[in-house]
Design a protein around this motif. Structure first.
Motif, short mmCIF file in Angstrom:
data_model
loop_
_atom_site.label_atom_id
_atom_site.label_comp_id
_atom_site.label_asym_id
_atom_site.label_seq_id
_atom_site.Cartn_x
_atom_site.Cartn_y
_atom_site.Cartn_z
N ALA A 14 0.95 -1.28 0.00
CA ALA A 14 0.15 0.13 0.33
C ALA A 14 1.11 1.34 -0.10
O ALA A 14 0.17 2.09 -0.35
N TRP A 15 2.19 1.03 1.44
CA TRP A 15 3.27 2.38 0.56
C TRP A 15 3.71 2.34 -0.61
O TRP A 15 3.76 3.45 -1.80
N MET A 16 3.90 1.45 -0.70
CA MET A 16 4.62 1.68 -2.69
C MET A 16 3.18 2.19 -3.38
O MET A 16 3.74 3.22 -4.34
N PHE A 17 1.52 1.49 -3.72
CA PHE A 17 1.11 1.96 -4.08
C PHE A 17 0.72 3.68 -4.65
O PHE A 17 1.08 4.44 -4.52
N ARG A 18 1.17 4.24 -3.00
CA ARG A 18 0.67 5.31 -2.88
C ARG A 18 1.64 6.70 -3.40
O ARG A 18 1.44 7.00 -4.13
N ILE A 19 3.24 5.65 -3.61
CA ILE A 19 4.48 6.66 -4.35
C ILE A 19 3.90 6.70 -5.48
O ILE A 19 4.09 7.48 -6.32
N LEU A 20 3.34 5.18 -6.27
CA LEU A 20 3.19 5.24 -7.90
C LEU A 20 2.07 6.03 -7.77
O LEU A 20 2.67 6.90 -9.28
N ARG A 21 0.56 5.89 -7.61
CA ARG A 21 -0.39 6.96 -7.86
C ARG A 21 0.33 8.42 -7.89
O ARG A 21 -0.08 8.85 -8.40
N ASN A 22 1.10 9.05 -6.28
CA ASN A 22 1.67 10.38 -6.37
C ASN A 22 2.15 10.37 -7.73
O ASN A 22 2.13 11.76 -7.86
N ARG A 23 3.40 9.76 -8.16
CA ARG A 23 4.19 9.57 -9.23
C ARG A 23 3.24 10.32 -10.30
O ARG A 23 3.54 11.20 -10.97
N PHE A 24 2.43 9.41 -10.29
CA PHE A 24 1.25 9.18 -11.72
C PHE A 24 0.50 10.63 -12.34
O PHE A 24 0.73 11.23 -12.93
#
Length: 213
Positions: free
Chosen positions: A70-80
């Motif tokens: 979940a932590w990684m996905f938030r980083i991925l989504r924020n970068r997107f």
């Protein structure tokens, strides 16, 4: 009393190794999530690389024992989101090619898979991402909610709506509905024309009667 040696980043070697181990394990899932967001293989690769770079830079902010995915996905989504905002003046997200879930070999020749990829790309990004997390990655609704920073009920609703929409598109209900609507419009148009003709005919008779009277 001895102290564990630390690296230049201030993280103990074992902790740093554990972080990298978690990151390596999460990469396949992260790439699927990136594909769901970008709908393009090359863009997904770039997004994953950027997210990993950001994660490495912010690894001290991760709390061991919490949901790393979940932590990684938030980083991925924020970068997107940041990338989209930066490119908004020159690139429209809806203009990105619909190449998500591309597969080599026999599946590439499958009309069903091709149609599914097209329809998946048409889904709203939040619905598409939630659906991929549940159906492709096997994540629970609780994990999806945590990763997408939303309520569990919202996660369930997104998946339900995505499935419902895909089913309607794949079974042709959308086309049937459009055809029915078109038929109704044509019928209404014919009725309106007939009413106008009758009205015009009636007015003509009244005028003739008035003249004769």
């Amino acid at each position: 009393m001895t102290h564990a040696a630390t690296t230049e980043t201030g993280i103990a070697p074992q902790a740093e190794f554990s972080f990298h181990d978690l990151l390596t394990t999460t990469l396949p899932r992260l790439r699927v999530q990136a594909l769901a967001l970008t709908r393009n293989r090359a863009d997904a690769d770039d997004l994953v690389q950027a997210a990993v770079t950001s994660a490495l830079a912010a690894q001290t902010s991760f709390t061991p024992g919490t949901n790393f995915g979940a932590w990684m996905f938030r980083i991925l989504r924020n970068r997107f989101i940041s990338d989209i905002r930066r490119k908004r003046e020159t690139t429209d997200l809806d203009d990105v090619p619909s190449s998500a879930f591309a597969r080599p070999g026999a599946q590439e020749d499958s009309l069903v898979m091709r149609e599914l990829r097209i329809h998946m790309a048409r889904l709203p990004v939040e619905q598409r991402t939630a659906l991929v997390m549940v159906t492709v990655q096997g994540m629970s609704y609780e994990e999806v909610a945590q990763a997408m920073d939303c309520a569990v009920g919202t996660a369930k609703c997104r998946v339900f709506r995505a499935r419902q929409t895909l089913q309607r598109w794949l079974t042709g209900e959308e086309r049937s509905g459009a055809q029915k609507a078109a038929r109704n419009r044509r019928a209404a148009s014919r009725t309106l024309i007939a009413d106008r003709q009758r009205a015009a005919s009636g007015a003509g008779k009244d005028e003739s009667a008035a003249l004769l009277g």
